[in-house]
Design a protein around this motif. Structure first.
Motif, PDB file in Angstrom:
ATOM      1  N   PRO A  59      48.562  56.034  41.791  1.00  0.00           N
ATOM      2  CA  PRO A  59      48.503  55.845  43.242  1.00  0.00           C
ATOM      3  C   PRO A  59      49.871  55.910  43.904  1.00  0.00           C
ATOM      4  CG  PRO A  59      48.330  53.737  42.099  1.00  0.00           C
ATOM      5  CD  PRO A  59      48.348  54.781  41.035  1.00  0.00           C
ATOM      6  N   VAL A  60      49.935  56.523  45.066  1.00  0.00           N
ATOM      7  CA  VAL A  60      51.149  56.575  45.881  1.00  0.00           C
ATOM      8  C   VAL A  60      50.737  56.400  47.339  1.00  0.00           C
ATOM      9  CG1 VAL A  60      52.484  58.046  44.310  1.00  0.00           C
ATOM     10  CG2 VAL A  60      50.973  59.105  45.993  1.00  0.00           C
ATOM     11  N   ALA A 114      40.650  55.080  38.402  1.00  0.00           N
ATOM     12  CA  ALA A 114      39.551  54.214  38.808  1.00  0.00           C
ATOM     13  C   ALA A 114      40.105  52.902  39.344  1.00  0.00           C
ATOM     14  CB  ALA A 114      38.622  53.961  37.629  1.00  0.00           C
ATOM     15  N   GLY A 115      39.463  52.385  40.375  1.00  0.00           N
ATOM     16  CA  GLY A 115      39.914  51.132  40.960  1.00  0.00           C
ATOM     17  C   GLY A 115      40.676  51.307  42.256  1.00  0.00           C
ATOM     18  N   TYR A 116      40.863  52.548  42.706  1.00  0.00           N
ATOM     19  CA  TYR A 116      41.559  52.815  43.960  1.00  0.00           C
ATOM     20  C   TYR A 116      40.688  53.705  44.838  1.00  0.00           C
ATOM     21  CZ  TYR A 116      45.714  51.055  41.564  1.00  0.00           C
ATOM     22  OH  TYR A 116      46.607  50.276  40.871  1.00  0.00           O
ATOM     23  N   GLN A 117      40.747  53.465  46.149  1.00  0.00           N
ATOM     24  CA  GLN A 117      39.968  54.264  47.075  1.00  0.00           C
ATOM     25  C   GLN A 117      40.800  54.556  48.314  1.00  0.00           C
ATOM     26  OE1 GLN A 117      36.696  55.310  46.359  1.00  0.00           O
ATOM     27  NE2 GLN A 117      37.078  56.705  48.050  1.00  0.00           N
ATOM     28  N   VAL A 118      40.972  55.831  48.623  1.00  0.00           N
ATOM     29  CA  VAL A 118      41.751  56.249  49.788  1.00  0.00           C
ATOM     30  C   VAL A 118      40.951  55.982  51.058  1.00  0.00           C
ATOM     31  CG1 VAL A 118      42.788  58.222  50.966  1.00  0.00           C
ATOM     32  CG2 VAL A 118      43.040  57.967  48.492  1.00  0.00           C
ATOM     33  N   THR A 135      40.145  62.354  43.076  1.00  0.00           N
ATOM     34  CA  THR A 135      41.226  63.250  43.466  1.00  0.00           C
ATOM     35  C   THR A 135      41.207  63.387  44.979  1.00  0.00           C
ATOM     36  OG1 THR A 135      41.199  64.498  41.399  1.00  0.00           O
ATOM     37  CG2 THR A 135      42.173  65.570  43.301  1.00  0.00           C
ATOM     38  N   LEU A 136      42.331  63.034  45.587  1.00  0.00           N
ATOM     39  CA  LEU A 136      42.507  63.232  47.019  1.00  0.00           C
ATOM     40  C   LEU A 136      42.983  64.664  47.237  1.00  0.00           C
ATOM     41  CD1 LEU A 136      42.929  62.383  50.004  1.00  0.00           C
ATOM     42  CD2 LEU A 136      45.187  61.514  49.311  1.00  0.00           C
ATOM     43  N   VAL A 137      42.178  65.467  47.938  1.00  0.00           N
ATOM     44  CA  VAL A 137      42.520  66.858  48.220  1.00  0.00           C
ATOM     45  C   VAL A 137      42.930  66.954  49.687  1.00  0.00           C
ATOM     46  CG1 VAL A 137      41.723  69.246  48.233  1.00  0.00           C
ATOM     47  CG2 VAL A 137      40.884  67.660  46.492  1.00  0.00           C
ATOM     48  N   ILE A 138      44.194  67.268  49.910  1.00  0.00           N
ATOM     49  CA  ILE A 138      44.734  67.385  51.264  1.00  0.00           C
ATOM     50  C   ILE A 138      45.016  68.856  51.533  1.00  0.00           C
ATOM     51  CG2 ILE A 138      46.516  66.618  52.871  1.00  0.00           C
ATOM     52  CD1 ILE A 138      47.109  64.348  50.822  1.00  0.00           C
ATOM     53  N   TYR A 149      45.430  53.368  51.050  1.00  0.00           N
ATOM     54  CA  TYR A 149      44.414  53.177  50.012  1.00  0.00           C
ATOM     55  C   TYR A 149      44.269  51.697  49.718  1.00  0.00           C
ATOM     56  CZ  TYR A 149      48.281  52.616  46.660  1.00  0.00           C
ATOM     57  OH  TYR A 149      49.402  52.185  46.002  1.00  0.00           O
ATOM     58  N   VAL A 150      43.169  51.356  49.085  1.00  0.00           N
ATOM     59  CA  VAL A 150      42.924  49.974  48.678  1.00  0.00           C
ATOM     60  C   VAL A 150      42.674  49.943  47.179  1.00  0.00           C
ATOM     61  CG1 VAL A 150      41.986  49.292  50.918  1.00  0.00           C
ATOM     62  CG2 VAL A 150      40.434  50.140  49.148  1.00  0.00           C
ATOM     63  N   SER A 151      43.008  48.813  46.596  1.00  0.00           N
ATOM     64  CA  SER A 151      42.684  48.561  45.196  1.00  0.00           C
ATOM     65  C   SER A 151      41.409  47.741  45.151  1.00  0.00           C
ATOM     66  CB  SER A 151      43.829  47.806  44.519  1.00  0.00           C
ATOM     67  OG  SER A 151      43.474  47.439  43.198  1.00  0.00           O
TER      68      SER A 151
END
Length: 698
Positions: free
Chosen positions: A284-285, A334-338, A398-401, A427-429
């Motif tokens: 995550p970043v 897993a465990g992170y959501q943008v 995968t965040l696709v920008i 993003y949140v954990s």
């Protein structure tokens, strides 16, 4: 890897809105096997299918791949072939397409990895066959159909092509050459003769989307980068998010081992997979600094100038200028959501004047004229970025920008471009995720209840409440139904939930159940989708009629196949007629597409055909293909009721039947024309022999 055709392992059907001249139904696609999270375009898995109508044909491409591994077949990045066909096809009547443009652009991508590249433009069939000997990879760009492309026919490949010591991968960027049901297609001919793999389309393909798919594949395919992975990544990153892109993603298939890759001997530094690209980032970043490569310009004799960004993509919207864009992928475990992505500072602005082509949503055999730019538009695109989330099989995302650093003014030739930016990522954990989502039945009747179940898991130490939000979408993302938000209280460990939706008056269609999990504050923590078909599409073929019924070789015929749509929603598909000789060999395959035939309405295809053999030596086999299945076959000429010699239908063979046959002797009465099976338009000793044998046996 899937081994076998649709009778062994079925394919899926799918509907895509706003493609070309209306909605398009794909009859055969394996995309859903690779799209485990339900996304229509972006597959998570590498997939290939081994096709062939007999077991020995299934073995051939597998043996070719094994030959590469044991060194008996070459596949070593030494020789490549790129062929461009005639702009209007071999007949001169197809829609004009500049295949030269594709050949030139593919050459630049292949030439980086292959030692020797041969290019051919509009070759004869003999030149085509000769050039394909001894090649590791072959790229073909031309108008096509199930049994050939341009001047190249599948029977010529069958009878004259020999790849030599190589086992090439063939990429056919054309319509329909990968359409393996119901008979043999061009793809099968190449595989039968020793190709290790074939990439082709099961439906009519659309340019320029399919060209960018091919470019994305050849940019990636290399030692350490398998064919399956290269095609998967090209689908995910090179074709955008429009209906056209999703459609092309679904129709192009890899026939062969998805683990196929070039073998270099002796080992070289290429054996080590290349490092991740600058635009492929491990999260995550919360922020990303991006350097966009400078765009390149290709100028064409027409005066058009095409701008592309190395490693980038294209934004292709019908009626708008073709502008390059730049994808950035950020992988979250897993465990992170943008939650959101914003463009921060951006710089390096430059301007130019370019005559960009207008996107034309063109089928590679048909076309839709490009629309003139809207003079009220100032800059296209108007936004700086779009982003989406792709669910991965391991639970990560995968965040696709898609960055839009290049903008064009549709009413002028002005363009502007920035090359640096910073992306801010919120993003949140979370310890909550959706472990499972599945519909009870993949197809339900209109008005019936759609049921699904889901499993929610909280791996944290504290209990938490979770909000469940469920909606129903059509293929164009219109919400046609939904449920009240449900609150799951005190979730810890695994929790399950069953839900149902009354389809009521909803029109029959391909629907998607979309379930989102949110925290009490409204943050998205997970989202999954599952497909369900509302209403059954079904067709039946009733008859095949030939006019005139009696003919000789060289005569023009009209073959009329008549059927019905008998399902609960409109049916689209293809009427297919195979013309066979008296040895059972396929002479020619005729077909005609139909779309959106309402239940109860007729399906009629009137197909012209010039006979190559007289009646008595020809059999027609007709069926309707729709949504991954085929109707029962109807055979012409039909076997009459009197083939057992009982011409008058009284239940016995005797003098009365002989009198009917004698009256028609050396003439034609359908009732007495009982031999060969189906008749030959002549009552003679063949018919007498059948009647006599039946009479004597009784």
């Amino acid at each position: 890897m899937i081994v076998g055709e649709t009778r062994i392992i079925p394919a899926f059907s799918a509907k895509y809105g706003d493609v070309g001249k209306g909605d398009k139904i794909i009859e055969f696609t394996d995309n859903f096997y690779a799209n485990t999270a339900g996304h229509e375009k972006q597959p998570e898995l590498c997939i290939g299918r081994i096709i062939g109508n007999e077991p020995e044909r299934l073995r051939t491409p597998i043996e070719a791949t094994l030959g590469i591994l044991d060194g008996t077949r070459d596949f070593n990045q030494s020789h490549a072939l790129i062929v461009s066909g005639r702009p209007r096809g071999a007949s001169g009547t197809a829609t004009w397409i500049n295949f030269n443009r594709e050949r030139n652009r593919i050459e630049r991508r292949i030439d980086d990895n292959w030692s020797h590249t041969t290019e051919l433009d509009e070759p004869s069939e003999t030149e085509w066959i000769d050039a394909m000997v001894g090649k590791d990879v072959i790229h073909l760009a031309a108008h096509g159909w199930e049994n050939g492309m341009d001047v190249l026919h599948d029977t010529t490949v069958r009878d004259t092509w020999d790849p030599g010591v190589t086992a090439p991968l063939v990429f056919a960027n054309s319509c329909l050459t990968g359409r393996y049901p119901p008979t043999r297609c061009l793809a099968e001919r190449f595989l039968d003769k020793g190709a290790s793999a074939y990439i082709g389309a099961t439906e009519v393909s659309y340019g320029p989307y399919c060209r960018y798919l091919a470019e994305g594949f050849w940019e990636r395919f290399d030692v350490g980068y398998t064919a399956g992975r290269a095609l998967k990544e090209a689908k995910r990153n090179r074709m955008g998010d429009t209906s056209y892109a999703k459609y092309n993603s679904a129709i192009y298939h890899l026939y062969g081992d998805p683990k196929l890759e070039p073998v270099v001997a002796p080992p070289s530094e290429k054996d080590v997979p290349p490092p991740p690209a600058d635009n492929d980032i491990q999260g995550p970043v919360d922020s990303v600094q991006v350097k966009v490569p400078m765009y390149e310009v290709d100028s064409y004799p027409s005066g058009e100038q095409e701008a592309t960004i190395p490693g980038g993509d294209m934004l292709l919207v019908p009626g708008k200028p073709m502008v390059p864009c730049y994808p950035v992928m950020v992988h979250f475990p897993a465990g992170y959501q943008v939650q959101d992505v914003r463009l921060g500072e951006h710089g390096g602005l430059s301007t130019d004047s370019l005559n960009l082509p207008i996107t034309e949503a063109a089928e590679y055999d048909l076309s839709t004229p490009p629309q003139p730019p809207d003079p009220d538009d100032e800059w296209f695109p108007s936004e700086d970025l779009q982003w989406s989330i792709v669910q991965e099989p391991d639970g990560g995302t995968t965040l696709v920008i898609r960055l839009y650093p290049f903008q064009a003014n549709p009413s002028t030739t002005h363009v502007r471009f920035w090359d640096t930016c910073r992306l801010e990522i919120d993003y949140v954990s979370t310890s909550v995720r959706m472990r499972h989502l599945a519909v009870e039945r993949g197809s339900v009747a209109p008005g019936e209840t759609v049921r699904w179940d889901l499993a929610v898991e909280n791996t944290g130490l504290k209990v938490t409440d979770v909000l469940v939000e469920s909606v129903i979408r059509t293929p164009d993302d219109t919400i046609v139904g939904g449920l009240p938000i449900r609150r799951l209280r005190s979730v810890q460990g695994l929790a399950t939930l069953e839900q149902e939706w009354d389809s009521g008056d909803c029109d029959p269609d391909f629907l998607t159940v979309e379930v989102s999990l949110r925290s009490l504050s409204g943050c998205l923590v997970d989202r999954r989708t599952a497909g369900v078909t509302l209403g059954r599409a079904e067709a039946v073929l009733d008859s095949v009629v030939v006019n005139p019924p009696c003919f000789e070789a060289g005569e023009g015929l009209t073959i009329t196949a008549t059927g019905r749509s008998i399902g609960e929603r409109p049916t689209g598909g293809t009427v297919v007629l195979g013309v066979y000789n008296d040895q059972g060999g396929l002479i020619e395959q005729l077909s005609e597409d139909f779309t959106d035939v309402a239940p109860g309405e007729p399906i009629v295809a009137a197909l012209p055909y010039k006979a190559t053999l007289p009646r008595g030596q020809v059999t027609l086999r007709g069926s309707i293909l729709y949504e991954g299945v085929a109707t029962d076959v109807v055979i012409w000429p039909p076997t009459g009721a009197g083939t057992d010699g009982d011409l008058d239908g009284d239940g016995r063979v005797g003098l009365a039947d002989f009198a009917i046959l004698a009256t028609a002797w050396l003439d034609y009465i359908e009732q007495a024309d009982i031999a060969p099976p189906g008749g030959d338009c002549r009552v003679d000793q063949l018919d007498l022999s059948v009647l006599a044998q039946q009479w004597m046996s009784l």
